[in-house]
Scaffold this motif. Structure first.
Motif, mmCIF file in Angstrom:
data_model
loop_
_atom_site.group_PDB
_atom_site.id
_atom_site.type_symbol
_atom_site.label_atom_id
_atom_site.label_comp_id
_atom_site.label_asym_id
_atom_site.label_seq_id
_atom_site.Cartn_x
_atom_site.Cartn_y
_atom_site.Cartn_z
ATOM 1 N N LYS A 135 44.492 51.538 30.683
ATOM 2 C CA LYS A 135 43.255 51.451 31.463
ATOM 3 C C LYS A 135 43.515 50.689 32.762
ATOM 4 C CE LYS A 135 38.522 49.745 31.227
ATOM 5 N NZ LYS A 135 37.558 48.978 30.445
ATOM 6 N N ARG A 136 44.259 49.562 32.670
ATOM 7 C CA ARG A 136 44.562 48.790 33.870
ATOM 8 C C ARG A 136 45.418 49.594 34.840
ATOM 9 N NH1 ARG A 136 47.122 43.571 31.642
ATOM 10 N NH2 ARG A 136 48.286 43.811 33.565
ATOM 11 N N VAL A 137 46.372 50.362 34.318
ATOM 12 C CA VAL A 137 47.239 51.179 35.172
ATOM 13 C C VAL A 137 46.409 52.238 35.878
ATOM 14 C CG1 VAL A 137 49.080 52.914 35.117
ATOM 15 C CG2 VAL A 137 49.365 50.771 33.901
ATOM 16 N N ARG A 138 45.509 52.915 35.130
ATOM 17 C CA ARG A 138 44.649 53.925 35.741
ATOM 18 C C ARG A 138 43.796 53.323 36.846
ATOM 19 N NH1 ARG A 138 41.952 55.527 31.089
ATOM 20 N NH2 ARG A 138 43.685 56.131 29.824
ATOM 21 N N GLU A 139 43.206 52.150 36.579
ATOM 22 C CA GLU A 139 42.372 51.495 37.587
ATOM 23 C C GLU A 139 43.187 51.126 38.827
ATOM 24 O OE1 GLU A 139 40.657 48.213 35.518
ATOM 25 O OE2 GLU A 139 39.105 49.442 34.569
ATOM 26 N N SER A 140 44.400 50.626 38.621
ATOM 27 C CA SER A 140 45.216 50.243 39.778
ATOM 28 C C SER A 140 45.643 51.483 40.567
ATOM 29 C CB SER A 140 46.444 49.452 39.342
ATOM 30 O OG SER A 140 47.340 50.260 38.622
ATOM 31 N N GLU A 141 45.928 52.592 39.875
ATOM 32 C CA GLU A 141 46.265 53.824 40.584
ATOM 33 C C GLU A 141 45.072 54.331 41.387
ATOM 34 O OE1 GLU A 141 47.633 56.519 37.606
ATOM 35 O OE2 GLU A 141 49.655 55.702 37.596
ATOM 36 N N GLU A 142 43.884 54.267 40.806
ATOM 37 C CA GLU A 142 42.686 54.687 41.535
ATOM 38 C C GLU A 142 42.458 53.804 42.756
ATOM 39 O OE1 GLU A 142 39.544 54.559 38.705
ATOM 40 O OE2 GLU A 142 40.216 56.370 37.650
ATOM 41 N N ARG A 143 42.652 52.503 42.597
ATOM 42 C CA ARG A 143 42.471 51.570 43.708
ATOM 43 C C ARG A 143 43.493 51.866 44.810
ATOM 44 N NH1 ARG A 143 44.924 46.927 42.933
ATOM 45 N NH2 ARG A 143 44.250 46.825 40.776
ATOM 46 N N ARG A 144 44.744 52.100 44.401
ATOM 47 C CA ARG A 144 45.796 52.411 45.360
ATOM 48 C C ARG A 144 45.488 53.718 46.092
ATOM 49 N NH1 ARG A 144 50.556 52.349 42.049
ATOM 50 N NH2 ARG A 144 50.185 50.193 41.585
ATOM 51 N N GLU A 145 44.963 54.693 45.360
ATOM 52 C CA GLU A 145 44.622 55.973 45.977
ATOM 53 C C GLU A 145 43.487 55.802 46.977
ATOM 54 O OE1 GLU A 145 42.669 60.077 44.440
ATOM 55 O OE2 GLU A 145 44.297 59.251 43.225
ATOM 56 N N ARG A 146 42.491 54.983 46.620
ATOM 57 C CA ARG A 146 41.388 54.717 47.559
ATOM 58 C C ARG A 146 41.904 54.030 48.812
ATOM 59 N NH1 ARG A 146 38.259 51.260 44.372
ATOM 60 N NH2 ARG A 146 38.800 52.175 42.393
ATOM 61 N N GLU A 147 42.821 53.079 48.648
ATOM 62 C CA GLU A 147 43.378 52.366 49.799
ATOM 63 C C GLU A 147 44.179 53.311 50.691
ATOM 64 O OE1 GLU A 147 45.631 49.163 48.214
ATOM 65 O OE2 GLU A 147 43.867 47.983 47.690
ATOM 66 N N THR A 148 44.941 54.207 50.101
ATOM 67 C CA THR A 148 45.726 55.124 50.915
ATOM 68 C C THR A 148 44.831 56.117 51.639
ATOM 69 O OG1 THR A 148 46.088 56.579 49.017
ATOM 70 C CG2 THR A 148 47.820 54.967 49.538
ATOM 71 N N ARG A 149 43.701 56.496 51.018
ATOM 72 C CA ARG A 149 42.777 57.389 51.704
ATOM 73 C C ARG A 149 42.185 56.721 52.935
ATOM 74 N NH1 ARG A 149 38.785 58.734 47.469
ATOM 75 N NH2 ARG A 149 40.260 58.714 45.792
#
Length: 146
Positions: A87-101
């Motif tokens: 769950k933490r990995v998924r959240e961090s990937e989503e956060r990273r994806e939002r930042e890259t967008r």
């Protein structure tokens, strides 16, 4: 899957895990009492020698059973930790994806001098064409030349 369904599912999982832990605790306590009782009878001088082997065997089986319960408990604990980690990995990937967008900037390209000259010439032509299209500018230009 919606967030409400996910919350309900996680609440159900939590309640089931809490129930399992409480039941497992009771089982471990009961097995520990049986182990102590079987040890007591296996060591007692009043127990016939034919039954001592049975009590010793029973104590060994109960110890194995308790070990299996503890292994299952540790396996379940590892499963819970693994779910939390994923769950933490998924959240961090989503956060990273939002930042890259949000960081998607245009790349800076340095043009060659020939391209700059062609671009200036083209912009000059378009500005002259736009001035010719404007009737007020045409009147002013006609008055100035006359």
């Amino acid at each position: 899957m919606g967030e409400d369904e996910f919350r309900e599912e996680s609440e159900v999982k939590k309640s089931i895990n809490a129930w399992r832990q409480s039941e497992r605790k009771i089982m471990i306590e009961t097995v520990q009492d049986l182990i102590q009782t079987s040890h007591k009878y296996a060591k007692s001088q009043y127990t016939p020698s034919a039954q001592r082997a049975r009590w010793t065997k029973l104590a060994g089986q109960l110890i194995w059973y308790k070990d299996q319960i503890l292994k299952n408990f540790s396996l379940e604990a590892m499963t819970i930790e693994l779910e939390a980690l994923t769950k933490r990995v998924r959240e961090s990937e989503e956060r990273r994806e939002r930042e890259t967008r949000t960081r998607n900037y245009q790349t800076i390209v340095f043009r060659k001098p020939e391209d700059r000259k062609a671009e200036k010439a083209q912009s000059a032509e378009t500005s002259e064409a736009s001035k010719a299209d404007d009737p007020e500018d045409a009147k002013e230009n006609a008055l100035k030349t006359a």
